[in-house]
Design a protein around this motif. Sequence first.
Motif, PDB file in Angstrom:
ATOM      1  N   ASN A   1       0.826  -1.195   0.000  1.00  7.32           N
ATOM      2  CA  ASN A   1       0.000   0.000   0.000  1.00  7.32           C
ATOM      3  C   ASN A   1       0.871   1.260   0.000  1.00  7.32           C
ATOM      4  OD1 ASN A   1      -2.212   1.748   0.301  1.00  7.32           O
ATOM      5  ND2 ASN A   1      -2.054   1.658   2.520  1.00  7.32           N
TER       6      ASN A   1
ATOM      7  N   GLU B   1      -0.726   4.405  -0.248  1.00 10.88           N
ATOM      8  CA  GLU B   1      -1.607   5.501   0.137  1.00 10.88           C
ATOM      9  C   GLU B   1      -1.671   5.578   1.654  1.00 10.88           C
ATOM     10  OE1 GLU B   1      -5.044   5.848  -3.062  1.00 10.88           O
ATOM     11  OE2 GLU B   1      -4.827   3.779  -2.366  1.00 10.88           O
TER      12      GLU B   1
ATOM     13  N   ALA C   1      -5.003   4.857   3.301  1.00 13.04           N
ATOM     14  CA  ALA C   1      -5.615   3.533   3.125  1.00 13.04           C
ATOM     15  C   ALA C   1      -5.250   2.606   4.279  1.00 13.04           C
ATOM     16  CB  ALA C   1      -5.184   2.918   1.805  1.00 13.04           C
TER      17      ALA C   1
ATOM     18  N   TYR D   1      -6.144  -1.459   4.773  1.00 14.21           N
ATOM     19  CA  TYR D   1      -6.834  -2.612   4.196  1.00 14.21           C
ATOM     20  C   TYR D   1      -7.297  -3.562   5.286  1.00 14.21           C
ATOM     21  CZ  TYR D   1      -5.935  -1.116  -0.513  1.00 14.21           C
ATOM     22  OH  TYR D   1      -5.956  -0.402  -1.683  1.00 14.21           O
TER      23      TYR D   1
ATOM     24  N   SER E   1     -10.261  -1.603   1.499  1.00  9.16           N
ATOM     25  CA  SER E   1      -9.660  -0.682   2.452  1.00  9.16           C
ATOM     26  C   SER E   1     -10.720   0.277   2.973  1.00  9.16           C
ATOM     27  CB  SER E   1      -8.539   0.121   1.787  1.00  9.16           C
ATOM     28  OG  SER E   1      -8.218   1.288   2.530  1.00  9.16           O
TER      29      SER E   1
ATOM     30  N   ARG F   1     -11.911   1.978  -0.651  1.00 11.07           N
ATOM     31  CA  ARG F   1     -10.929   1.635  -1.668  1.00 11.07           C
ATOM     32  C   ARG F   1     -10.976   0.136  -1.930  1.00 11.07           C
ATOM     33  NH1 ARG F   1      -9.398   4.570  -4.534  1.00 11.07           N
ATOM     34  NH2 ARG F   1      -7.592   5.782  -3.801  1.00 11.07           N
TER      35      ARG F   1
ATOM     36  N   ILE G   1      -9.198  -3.004  -4.444  1.00 11.62           N
ATOM     37  CA  ILE G   1      -8.240  -3.441  -5.448  1.00 11.62           C
ATOM     38  C   ILE G   1      -8.628  -4.836  -5.915  1.00 11.62           C
ATOM     39  CG2 ILE G   1      -6.357  -1.993  -4.643  1.00 11.62           C
ATOM     40  CD1 ILE G   1      -5.208  -4.427  -3.178  1.00 11.62           C
TER      41      ILE G   1
ATOM     42  N   TRP H   1      -2.188  -6.792  -8.484  1.00 10.97           N
ATOM     43  CA  TRP H   1      -3.395  -6.100  -8.036  1.00 10.97           C
ATOM     44  C   TRP H   1      -3.503  -4.745  -8.715  1.00 10.97           C
ATOM     45  CZ3 TRP H   1      -6.686  -8.464  -4.503  1.00 10.97           C
ATOM     46  CH2 TRP H   1      -6.189  -9.630  -3.899  1.00 10.97           C
ATOM     47  N   SER H   2      -4.741  -4.310  -8.975  1.00 14.64           N
ATOM     48  CA  SER H   2      -4.982  -2.991  -9.550  1.00 14.64           C
ATOM     49  C   SER H   2      -6.155  -2.338  -8.828  1.00 14.64           C
ATOM     50  CB  SER H   2      -5.278  -3.081 -11.049  1.00 14.64           C
ATOM     51  OG  SER H   2      -6.411  -3.897 -11.292  1.00 14.64           O
ATOM     52  N   VAL H   3      -6.123  -1.003  -8.733  1.00 21.10           N
ATOM     53  CA  VAL H   3      -7.175  -0.256  -8.045  1.00 21.10           C
ATOM     54  C   VAL H   3      -8.426  -0.203  -8.902  1.00 21.10           C
ATOM     55  CG1 VAL H   3      -7.844   1.993  -7.110  1.00 21.10           C
ATOM     56  CG2 VAL H   3      -5.513   1.141  -6.775  1.00 21.10           C
TER      57      VAL H   3
ATOM     58  N   ASP I   1     -11.787   1.504 -10.160  1.00 20.33           N
ATOM     59  CA  ASP I   1     -12.275   2.870 -10.316  1.00 20.33           C
ATOM     60  C   ASP I   1     -13.375   3.137  -9.285  1.00 20.33           C
ATOM     61  OD1 ASP I   1     -13.268   5.316 -11.117  1.00 20.33           O
ATOM     62  OD2 ASP I   1     -13.408   4.795 -13.233  1.00 20.33           O
ATOM     63  N   SER I   2     -13.222   4.193  -8.514  1.00 23.86           N
ATOM     64  CA  SER I   2     -14.181   4.482  -7.450  1.00 23.86           C
ATOM     65  C   SER I   2     -15.455   5.144  -7.953  1.00 23.86           C
ATOM     66  CB  SER I   2     -13.534   5.383  -6.389  1.00 23.86           C
ATOM     67  OG  SER I   2     -13.215   6.656  -6.942  1.00 23.86           O
TER      68      SER I   2
END
Length: 358
Positions: A135, A137, A140, A142, A157, A165, A167, A176-178, A180-181
């Motif tokens: 991480n 951020e 964040a 998790y 998270s 959040r 992922i 891993w990828s974030v 879209d919020s």
Amino acid sequence: MKGLPFVISTAVLATSLVHASSLGTCHPANRSPPTLTWSLLNTANTNQFRGLAPVSHKVAWVSGTNSTVLRTTDGGNTWKSVGPQLTGPDAELEFRDIQAWSAKKAVILSIGFGPESRIYFTEDGGKNWTQSFGNEEEAAFYDCIAFENEKRGLAMSDPVDGKIRLIETLDGGKSWSVIDSAGIPPARANEWGFAASGTCLTTTAGRWYVGTGGEDPGRVFYSSDGHIWDVSNTTLLGAEAAGVFSVRFRDRKHGIAVGGDFENPTGNMNNAAWSTDGGRTWQSAARFPDGYRSGSSWVPGHCDMALAVGSTGSDFTLDGGRTWIGFDNGTFDSVECLEGGLCWASGAGGRVARLYVK
């Protein structure tokens, strides 16, 4: 060493069985009530195990404080320490969640702000671990991971920039990828998840669920794809240390949410709810678990039966979460049940146990 057998009233049992019959259980509603007793296993360890991942009657993994990961391949008779070989401050990481598919493949999540939140995976039974997520951020933190199959999983998270959040992995935890919020509803000012049992994020039958607290009431976010989410209020008390600690669904419609107030472990009001519409609406339990509960699990093959565990004991429901019945006063954080009626539980002081639901 075994726990205490449960004692229930005839009236409560009758009510539970009537509800179970109306919901269409897998077993006849007039069956004799199950006798539930936890059998403690000797882990030769005193760490707290909030991460629990049983694979079969013989294979199970637990994870917890001091970067500890244990695995059994003989039904809990013996346990082997198989965690990452970490040094310095990293040796104090808390692996609060774990997912496993065999005696060789597992993914673990450590919790904490910023770089303390990490994900590791192994494919050789813990001989070697690879860190696949770190991480970056600071905001964040998790809490939980969940997988719908051996390839696709999510990790959740506490809110970042006003939204939870998430992922995603599509390769079994190797990358891993974030997410879209844009498809996630806004979080409230003091809303967050609880890294208590690995079940604040769960998935069943292609649907995803996140339980939160921090503000009143506790809420459940739900999604059909893990990208576009809706959110609903539950009836669970929400406060700084209270809310939905565990949300579990047995199919696309029937779900339970349990929790309460971590700082009031014997409080037994507004700590459980049930849903029959996929989490869109929630109804308060008619009889609550006997205290704060951090983990829950449906019992496969017993369609309306589920267990809940917490620091003050364990409970079961026979009617899909409408009424809960206490049966043990030992402390556990997590519970997971497998096909065949075998349930595992784990918690503080190195406690791991099993029980069979006949």
